[in-house]
Design a protein around this motif. Sequence first.
Motif, PDB file in Angstrom:
ATOM      1  N   ILE A   1       0.846  -1.202   0.000  1.00 21.83           N
ATOM      2  CA  ILE A   1       0.000   0.000   0.000  1.00 21.83           C
ATOM      3  C   ILE A   1       0.879   1.249   0.000  1.00 21.83           C
ATOM      4  N   SER A   2       2.133   1.093   0.500  1.00 26.31           N
ATOM      5  CA  SER A   2       3.019   2.260   0.582  1.00 26.31           C
ATOM      6  C   SER A   2       3.783   2.507  -0.731  1.00 26.31           C
ATOM      7  N   LEU A   3       3.621   1.627  -1.739  1.00 25.33           N
ATOM      8  CA  LEU A   3       4.280   1.862  -3.037  1.00 25.33           C
ATOM      9  C   LEU A   3       3.534   2.960  -3.813  1.00 25.33           C
ATOM     10  N   GLN A   4       4.283   3.611  -4.737  1.00 23.00           N
ATOM     11  CA  GLN A   4       3.590   4.522  -5.664  1.00 23.00           C
ATOM     12  C   GLN A   4       2.673   3.671  -6.543  1.00 23.00           C
ATOM     13  N   GLU A   5       1.554   4.243  -6.921  1.00 23.92           N
ATOM     14  CA  GLU A   5       0.562   3.441  -7.651  1.00 23.92           C
ATOM     15  C   GLU A   5       1.135   2.869  -8.944  1.00 23.92           C
ATOM     16  N   GLY A   6       1.876   3.700  -9.685  1.00 26.31           N
ATOM     17  CA  GLY A   6       2.450   3.235 -10.956  1.00 26.31           C
ATOM     18  C   GLY A   6       3.396   2.060 -10.729  1.00 26.31           C
ATOM     19  N   ARG A   7       4.202   2.166  -9.685  1.00 28.52           N
ATOM     20  CA  ARG A   7       5.157   1.090  -9.388  1.00 28.52           C
ATOM     21  C   ARG A   7       4.413  -0.191  -8.992  1.00 28.52           C
ATOM     22  N   ARG A   8       3.336  -0.027  -8.222  1.00 28.80           N
ATOM     23  CA  ARG A   8       2.589  -1.205  -7.766  1.00 28.80           C
ATOM     24  C   ARG A   8       1.978  -1.928  -8.966  1.00 28.80           C
ATOM     25  N   ASN A   9       1.402  -1.159  -9.885  1.00 25.72           N
ATOM     26  CA  ASN A   9       0.793  -1.790 -11.070  1.00 25.72           C
ATOM     27  C   ASN A   9       1.845  -2.472 -11.929  1.00 25.72           C
ATOM     28  N   GLN A  10       3.012  -1.849 -11.998  1.00 31.94           N
ATOM     29  CA  GLN A  10       4.120  -2.444 -12.770  1.00 31.94           C
ATOM     30  C   GLN A  10       4.502  -3.809 -12.177  1.00 31.94           C
ATOM     31  N   GLU A  11       4.558  -3.888 -10.843  1.00 35.54           N
ATOM     32  CA  GLU A  11       4.915  -5.155 -10.183  1.00 35.54           C
ATOM     33  C   GLU A  11       3.820  -6.200 -10.398  1.00 35.54           C
TER      34      GLU A  11
END
Length: 1424
Positions: A181-191
Amino acid sequence: MKVDVAAPSDKAKIPLPTLSQINADRITLLANQYWAPQTKENHLPYDAAIVESIYQAEILGSNFSVRRIMMLEFSQYLENYLWPHYETGQASHSHMMSIIVMINEKFRERVPAWQALLKKPDHFPGFFEQVLQASVAEDHTSNNMKEQTSLLLFLNHCFGSMEVQLCRDQVKRLVSLSMWISLQEGRRNQEFKAVPKWRKYWRAIQKKDKPDLIDKLNWERRYLQRLMIKFMRILESIPETGDISDDKVRYCERFLELMIDLEALLPTRRFFNTVMDDCHLVVRSQLAALTRRPEGQLFSQLLQMLKFYARFEISDETGDPMTDKDMTLQHYSRITSLQKAAFAKFPDLRLFALANVASVDTRESLQKHFGNLSDKALRAIATYLNLVPPEGKEDEAPWHRMDKQFLKELLISRHERRISQLEELNSMPLYPTEEIIWDENVVPTEIYSGENCLALPKLNLQFLTLHDYLLRNFNLFRLESTYEIRQDIEDAVYRLSPWRAEDGSVYFGGWARMAHPIQSFAVVEVAKPNIGEKAPSRVRADVTVTLSVRREIKQEWENLRKHDVCFLVTVRPSQSIGTRYDYKKSMVEQAGIVYVRGCEVEGMLDASGRVIEEGPEPRPELDGDSRTFRLLLDPNQYRLDLDRASKGHQDVYETFNIVMRRKPKENNFKAVLETIRELMNTECVVPEWLHDIVLGYGDPGQAHYTRMPNEIPTLDFNDTFLDMEHLRNSFPGHEIKVKTDNPQKLVRPFKVTFENVLRKQELGDNAMDEDEPRKAIVVEPHVQPKRGPYLYNEPKKNNILFTPTQVEAIRSGMQPGLTLVVGPPGTGKTDVAVQIISNLYHNFPWQRTLVVTHSNQALNQLFEKVAELDVDERHLLRLGHGEEELQTDKDFSRYGRVNYVLSKRLELLGQVARLQNTLEAGGEAGATCELAHHFHVYHVRPRWQAFLRACRSQPKSIETISKEFPFHEFFNDAPKPLFPGKSYEEDMEIAESCYRYIDHIFEELEEFRAFELLRSGLDRSKYLLVKEAKIIAMTCTHAALKRSELVQMGFKYDNILMEESAQILEIETFIPLLLQNPQDGRSRLKRWIMIGDHHQLPPVVKNMAFQKYSNMEQSLFTRMVRLGVPYVELDAQGRARPSICNLYRWRYRALGDLSHVCNLPEYRAANAGLRYDFQLVNVEDFNGVGETEPSPYFYQNLAEAEYVVAVFMYMRLIGWPAEKISILTTYNGQKHLIRDVIDKRCADNPLIGRPHKVTTVDKYQGQQNDIALISLVRTRAVGHVRDLRRLIVAASRARLGLYIFARANLFRNCFELQPTFNQLVERPLELELVPGERYPAQRRGGAAVPDALALRVRDMPHLARYVYDLYLAVVRDAAPSEAQWSAPGSARAAAAREPARHVPAHPGGDSDDEGFTPTEIVNELDEA
């Protein structure tokens, strides 16, 4: 405010409070009023203000003084006051911090920390939450950096104690997938795009979240990110110049330690690694000012470790190791995605976008491409790669840095090519140099106090991959040997006393046995590098020394063997001739040690300059004192040094002036390091059923025999059971079915079939559905065919009545899988091991078993017992140098076995020749094995077959057997009559046994046939090892040294049995698993049996930092027990009286006594002359002196030494044999002092003499004696007896009498030792004797002695006078031979003298041999 901070140079030596100080101290007074166990009845009610006051005055007020904290923790503040009164939501900040400081102190002291909390676990979640809040708080409480550092340290201890459920339940929530939840949204979607299944889990978590708890949950999930942001703020507040707060630096170091530990464990790293990467912690730390300051040296080293683990070669998704190829592909995909983005969006980077990967992935080329871009362009690229938040969303993460320097470094470090870990390792020099040897952060000199962290890898419960496992062990093993090398170099230089002469040259004022000044040194060969390598393939050098020393020392130098490691040292002393050396000060500064390089001896050169080869031929005698040795230098190091020299630095190889050798026993580090490095370069094949357990993952019980797919339902227990009654008692709770109606036939050996195993195999996967598996076993006695008509053909049989638990251990050892056996003292570990070996040998004659132990002594004990069982001698082999000590006239070494086979061959061929003569068959059948084989096929077998036909053709008549038997004459020497003629069956069995005997001769000769073809001793010994031997024994050190040799030979084995497993270093336990090449990519290992006791002492690690900080003393056995691998704990001891066993019985699950320790006469009788069978004897100061410390950590106590020796003398005078008494102590200094006292008092006195042994408790592990007299030495602080394992070993060495001499008040208050000391203090603390009694005692043990008949000894001088009078009476009665006497405590008493030598820093380690006494080392010049 009182500040108690030691100067940095003295950081390791914590001043310990004395007992009188403790008694008079405020803490002690408060403890007595509120929580001390001895004043329980008079305690005042709980008062929160007391906690507040103690925290403010004693912890904060003393600036976290270790001394005050030690006293608080020792007073049982945590157990009896802090935790019992902790209430969630009500406890103050000071209360919480006090608990944290106490737990951290327990970890620092290496004593069990969580026990107190487990008694009241309900408040732990609330407590943990309070800790988390405090660690990220931004209010006034967070300004104290020492408090914040303590909080970090506590968190780290929680993450490191994952095996404790209390901790595991709390910390796992912080590192689960929900923390994304603490990741940037773009980074989370990338993962999620990369691993789609995680998106599914993510949605499931969000659905499950309860709305009322969402804020609390999200706070927890963002916790680690908050902590990292706080750290970066603190780190970036440190300026590049000017004043710096030490506490801030400590905080930053401890924070990196926490990060490294999270990254180095798969369960914590899996999701955390992405969050840490998203925070750009490593990049921001690299750019911090602290890395450029001298105070930041340790911080920079820790940062390198964090960087290494952040980019470790492992897939965070699957947990599988990644090969170099996988890493390259990952690197290429990163660069190509950047190139695609550049091509589409950033025309300035067109050149970069079109270049091939190899030309743009170095730091220099990336710098060139990105260096000229504007801030805006850099930010756009970083945003495109989801590294920083897009424009307009900066408010969501205001802590992100956006400056040009940061963005450039972020992009470059993310895309630069990394060196493969393996390449780095292979190009690393194996010998330590002066840079590492004296680096305090990596190899600490002083005893490590545990206050600061170090740049060292740790061995905890789990490892990322086998590569990570080997690498950590490689580094630690290398550094531990570096520590020992440093001690040797400093000792040698100190003895050589180099001084600076007037002309600037070096003059040596002393001499050393292990080191010599160099006359000349020259590099004689530098071979071309191998293809694909940069370093030379070989570098040879010649060194010449003048050996004008005693003949035996000269021989030691001349006997340097091939592969022995030496060190070349350059000293440039600044001190002029005659300056005295002080070994307490730094030797580097005094002697000016500039360079140290390692090398390997190839051999000594003869007069014509050729290397003298090792071999059976005598070595040539050389004239004069000058000797030249050919050395092999480390090619990797040579290349580095030449590179440095080409840049204008000095050429190291022109400066050496000392060559040093080391004791062969301690000098095998290079071979072990090469072995580990070799393992990392080969495809390590650990059996599938073991792989996860070794790394610490998965189900710890998966390798237990009951879970193995190939469990064996029917086992031949051979001679394990003495009779049917023994078998019934060995399987309590089992229904026993017998396959015979005739009770006469119910004799061993027994085959046992386990019906539930058969049922499990029939049902397959459904086996688990049964509610309660019925435990039924079918017993089938079977008759072993007789091996011949002679009496010596009867097999040797076991005569030990094994207990049910021992039988379970034997059963487990015979089954495939992993078997752990915990053997408390005196429970027959060795007997179980021997029976397992014997049963495997008989059940699986085609399999080979490797037996490994830690010490030669244990291996020899084991081997002697195996040799006494029914195991054919030709199948036994003992490798290594310890076989000389075997208490047997047989030689089990490789060459001894070869000689045995050759002599056995001749003996058997002689028997064949005799058989040929008795059968009157012509020819030379006894000449060779081949001719014997022909004789067997064409003469012996046809006659036997004719005999069988003759017997079958006629009705069963007894006469036919005797009349037709063809080998009467050969068996002329057998007991008469050969055929008793009672029954046909009996006579036929005798005839068959005779033929078996003959057949066995030819079978053995067939095996020995290879020895006629192999001519050299080496080939024959290799054949023995690879083909013939079935039970091969070696020490773990030998296995590590000879691994490559064994693998090259094609050595194979199926089972491993390890004795003393809890005393073997982790890596030395692991290497024996890999002494063979895999077959078709799989390991052929079927069983691994480890026997040990993790409650006794661990492996010896001399450097305290590696032992404590890196946990290097944890054996693989102990780690497996911690992980929860099922084990069998033996539960009946047969060593000590039950009363003595009670002192350590509480440490084990259910330790009982065998009947003989109550029934045998020696156990039933009392100890002659002594009122009790065990006693704690309080020893007060003598002449106002208790413990002394003549040199650091070399503890002595003259009062105890004299007291112990006086008791020994008393026992000798009343008739006790000297060999039944051992004197033990917990410190080396005391051992030497007691030996000195014995030398002065009684060693040469024929009435008294010396005891069986005077040694340290650590050295005596594994041994026992009737009487143990133990001196605990310390009077100020408990010292290392606080390690319960040492106490268990000390208390369990005695069979009949244990007498401990110590300062009673000090030890009885120690929380960890209380279960033992509470029993000891129930008896009088003054030694009580029974005068007039002689050995052996007629008095029964436990019989009351009237006070009138007992003598209570007040103190040591009282006993000394009594013994003196007794001695005079004995002499008077014996004869008028006047013996020398000096009363203890008199003017001639042995004084505690200062040993002028380097004492091993590890108090339990014993760097000298048993016969060594410290002597004064004097340079001749000083005396002149």
